[in-house]
Motif scaffolding. Sequence first.
Motif, short mmCIF file in Angstrom:
data_model
loop_
_atom_site.label_atom_id
_atom_site.label_comp_id
_atom_site.label_asym_id
_atom_site.label_seq_id
_atom_site.Cartn_x
_atom_site.Cartn_y
_atom_site.Cartn_z
N GLN A 338 0.84 -1.21 0.00
CA GLN A 338 0.00 0.00 0.00
C GLN A 338 0.87 1.25 0.00
O GLN A 338 0.60 2.23 -0.70
CB GLN A 338 -0.93 -0.02 1.23
CG GLN A 338 -2.05 -1.04 1.07
CD GLN A 338 -2.69 -1.39 2.40
OE1 GLN A 338 -2.12 -1.19 3.46
NE2 GLN A 338 -3.90 -1.92 2.34
N GLN A 339 1.94 1.20 0.80
CA GLN A 339 2.86 2.34 0.89
C GLN A 339 3.50 2.63 -0.49
O GLN A 339 3.57 3.76 -0.93
CB GLN A 339 3.94 1.99 1.92
CG GLN A 339 5.00 3.03 2.08
CD GLN A 339 4.73 3.94 3.26
OE1 GLN A 339 4.04 3.56 4.18
NE2 GLN A 339 5.26 5.14 3.22
N HIS A 340 3.99 1.55 -1.14
CA HIS A 340 4.60 1.71 -2.46
C HIS A 340 3.58 2.30 -3.44
O HIS A 340 3.90 3.17 -4.24
CB HIS A 340 5.08 0.36 -3.01
CG HIS A 340 6.45 -0.02 -2.55
ND1 HIS A 340 7.49 0.87 -2.45
CD2 HIS A 340 6.98 -1.22 -2.16
CE1 HIS A 340 8.57 0.25 -2.03
NE2 HIS A 340 8.28 -1.02 -1.84
N LEU A 561 0.62 -0.40 15.96
CA LEU A 561 0.57 -1.01 14.63
C LEU A 561 1.27 -2.37 14.70
O LEU A 561 2.39 -2.46 15.19
CB LEU A 561 1.31 -0.12 13.61
CG LEU A 561 1.34 -0.64 12.16
CD1 LEU A 561 -0.04 -0.56 11.53
CD2 LEU A 561 2.33 0.16 11.31
N HIS A 562 0.57 -3.42 14.27
CA HIS A 562 1.23 -4.74 14.25
C HIS A 562 0.59 -5.61 13.18
O HIS A 562 -0.45 -5.26 12.59
CB HIS A 562 1.18 -5.42 15.62
CG HIS A 562 -0.21 -5.62 16.15
ND1 HIS A 562 -1.07 -6.59 15.65
CD2 HIS A 562 -0.90 -4.97 17.11
CE1 HIS A 562 -2.22 -6.54 16.31
NE2 HIS A 562 -2.15 -5.55 17.19
N ALA A 572 -5.22 2.64 7.96
CA ALA A 572 -5.73 3.87 8.59
C ALA A 572 -4.71 4.42 9.59
O ALA A 572 -4.46 5.63 9.64
CB ALA A 572 -7.07 3.58 9.28
N VAL A 573 -4.10 3.51 10.37
CA VAL A 573 -3.09 3.95 11.35
C VAL A 573 -1.91 4.61 10.62
O VAL A 573 -1.43 5.68 11.00
CB VAL A 573 -2.59 2.75 12.20
CG1 VAL A 573 -1.35 3.14 13.01
CG2 VAL A 573 -3.69 2.27 13.14
N ARG A 576 -2.83 8.05 9.32
CA ARG A 576 -2.87 9.08 10.38
C ARG A 576 -1.45 9.48 10.79
O ARG A 576 -1.15 10.64 11.00
CB ARG A 576 -3.65 8.55 11.61
CG ARG A 576 -5.16 8.53 11.41
CD ARG A 576 -5.90 8.43 12.74
NE ARG A 576 -5.71 7.14 13.39
CZ ARG A 576 -6.43 6.04 13.11
NH1 ARG A 576 -7.37 6.07 12.17
NH2 ARG A 576 -6.20 4.92 13.76
N PHE A 577 -0.57 8.47 10.88
CA PHE A 577 0.81 8.77 11.27
C PHE A 577 1.49 9.62 10.20
O PHE A 577 2.14 10.63 10.49
CB PHE A 577 1.58 7.46 11.50
CG PHE A 577 2.94 7.67 12.14
CD1 PHE A 577 3.05 8.20 13.42
CD2 PHE A 577 4.10 7.33 11.47
CE1 PHE A 577 4.29 8.40 14.01
CE2 PHE A 577 5.36 7.53 12.05
CZ PHE A 577 5.44 8.06 13.33
N ALA A 578 1.28 9.24 8.93
CA ALA A 578 1.90 9.99 7.82
C ALA A 578 1.36 11.41 7.75
O ALA A 578 2.08 12.35 7.39
CB ALA A 578 1.64 9.26 6.50
#
Length: 739
Positions: A338-340, A561-562, A572-573, A576-578
Amino acid sequence: MDLVPALREPLKKVLGPATAKVMAEHLGLHTVGDLLHHYPRRYEERGQLTHLADLPMDEHVTVVAQVADARLHTFASSKAPRGKGQRLEVTITDGSGRLQLVFFGAGVHKPHKELLPGTRAMFAGKVSVFNRRLQLAHPAYELLRGDPDGPETVESWAGALIPLYPATAKLESWKLAKAIQTVLPSAQEAVDPLPDSLREGRGLVSLPEALLKIHRPHTKADIEDARARLKWDEAFVLQVALARRRHTETQLPAVPRRPSPDGLLTAFDDRLPFTLTEGQQKVSREIFDDLATDHPMHRLLQGEVGSGKTMVALRAMLAVVDAGGQAVMLAPTEVLAQQHHRSVVEMMGELAEGGMLGGAEHATKVVLLTGSMGAAARRQALLDLATGEAGIVIGTHALIEDKVQFHDLALVVVDEQHRFGVEQRDALRGKGKQPPHLLVMTATPIPRTVAMTVFGDLETSVLDQLPAGRSPIASHVVPAADKPHFLARAWERVREEVSNGHQAYVVCPRIGDEDDGTKKGAKQSTEATGADTEKRPPLAVLDVAEQLAKGPLQGLRVEVLHGRMQPDDKDAVMRRFAAGETDVLVATTVIEVGVNVPNATAMVIMDADRFGVSQLHQLRGRVGRGSAPGLCLLVTEMPEASAARQRLNAVAGTLDGFELSRIDLEQRREGDVLGQAQSGARTSLRVLAVIEDEEIIAEARQEAASVVAADPELTALPELRTALDALLDEEREQYLEKG
């Protein structure tokens, strides 16, 4: 390399079924040849003794030492209520330290008669601790009698040097030694795999002579001769296998993919807000040259954490889309996929909006495919792949499923190679009409020799300079047990970073939702001292997050986050962090690769001693990704003198991933590097040390390349072919086939 029938003889015929069964089950030895290639781990000299001071806990050891003292005690027990229980305590010494042996019950009679003060013997057993002292309970032993006519003399094994073999509780070193003495005459029939010219040119002894000298050396020079020869065997045969693999690859057809002069790649480069580093430009050229050939590219791209590998991979993918093909990027986790996907779409802007209103002229579609997607989104993604609408696809191993079809798969990019089995890579490559080009990326720096050995069939590119604007990361070890106030200061530092508008990670080795018992243990353990570190379970995300939110980080926005969270919740976590809506993220190693939040400047790694060197380096690479300097604190309760602390000091002492990977490799067994993850087979390296023998590996690679270039089928070298067949047992052959 069981080369001829004598060496292929099953051990059960030679040594009897009982011994052969133990050797097969515990040491993986089945034939005479296997046993001859089970080399001594080290040698004891009659005049010298093992260092009892350095014995490792909980390991099976063989020591040579002298009896200093032996005492028989009687005691009462449930089995012997009238004080008739017997315990023999024997103290042995080697000059460097003392070790206690204990024997109980009926087992005391023989050692009581034989282990008299002054007697020398070999002892084997598992090291344990009793009353704070090291001991061996009921060790097996073999007396070393000085009498030259005695049946068990040292000479009957190995002259003045006693070989000590990698042994097991079921089979002591000296029993192995005796078994090897039985089969040693067969060594004369070992056929030599090295071409004569190579062996003579390098002054190496013959294989039969090497086998005799390694098992029955008379001098240290014998051992050196034997090891030099056997190292060459291992290096050369392995490099020939890899050279043949590379040769086969060059025979495969592939479609050359050249970017069009003013297509998608040019449009992308024009909108970049920065210039590429020299390293990125150089590596991109190497990749584009490979893509333009008519056989498949096989390239390994190594880059330090944050060196801009993703940018290089994306440009390669765009070049392929330009040439009418599709590119796929395989990521090891959903979080990373998802990040990529997010970062690729951001970097491409309207170029990622192919087929949509507002999409640019050369735009293509960038599709995400993961296992947890809803049915409708998944159907659409599969359709986009099959029609060719999607030029770039990013996903997890869900991409490998049978249902997934590509219109024209041209390039496969594998991120974090060490997380994928070769089978998975192979399944994805099988989806192309012709073999697609392959780019393997890793942020775990691999020393040159390992790259030549493990990834010897891949060409290697290295990105070793960081993009402009990246900040250095300061790393410190926080000894929580010796200096608890250092840990308190660590939390103050986190608060300071947050008050300056930044964010922080806290990493723990465990999640903490397993069962109440372990959770309680983990909770009590945060105040644990160094002495209790063995007993308590590793710290857990859920417990630590709760303690921090109620304690030292009260008032800050703390989230967890785990890996066991639902994919949507994880995403979603991370969002929010980003976006800066969370101050502190308490996580497991799911953040280890690819997570990119430039505003995160601090990381606290709890129980840092429970992570490997390379993993700590990876984790640390998540901070300092923006213009503000990064801070990484390695929290441990291990005592100062421990190996774990030295490892952490090494990580804190350098940011050079290649240096750390060497340290990592020196501290682990070679087998871990080449072993299970790569081949699924027992590692074939027994005397070759990947780090120390760099020169041999490099020379063997050159020799192998010229041998294979001249004679790919090795028709003129039947002995080498036989050796190759022995090395490439089925599993290993599959590994090399699929590499």
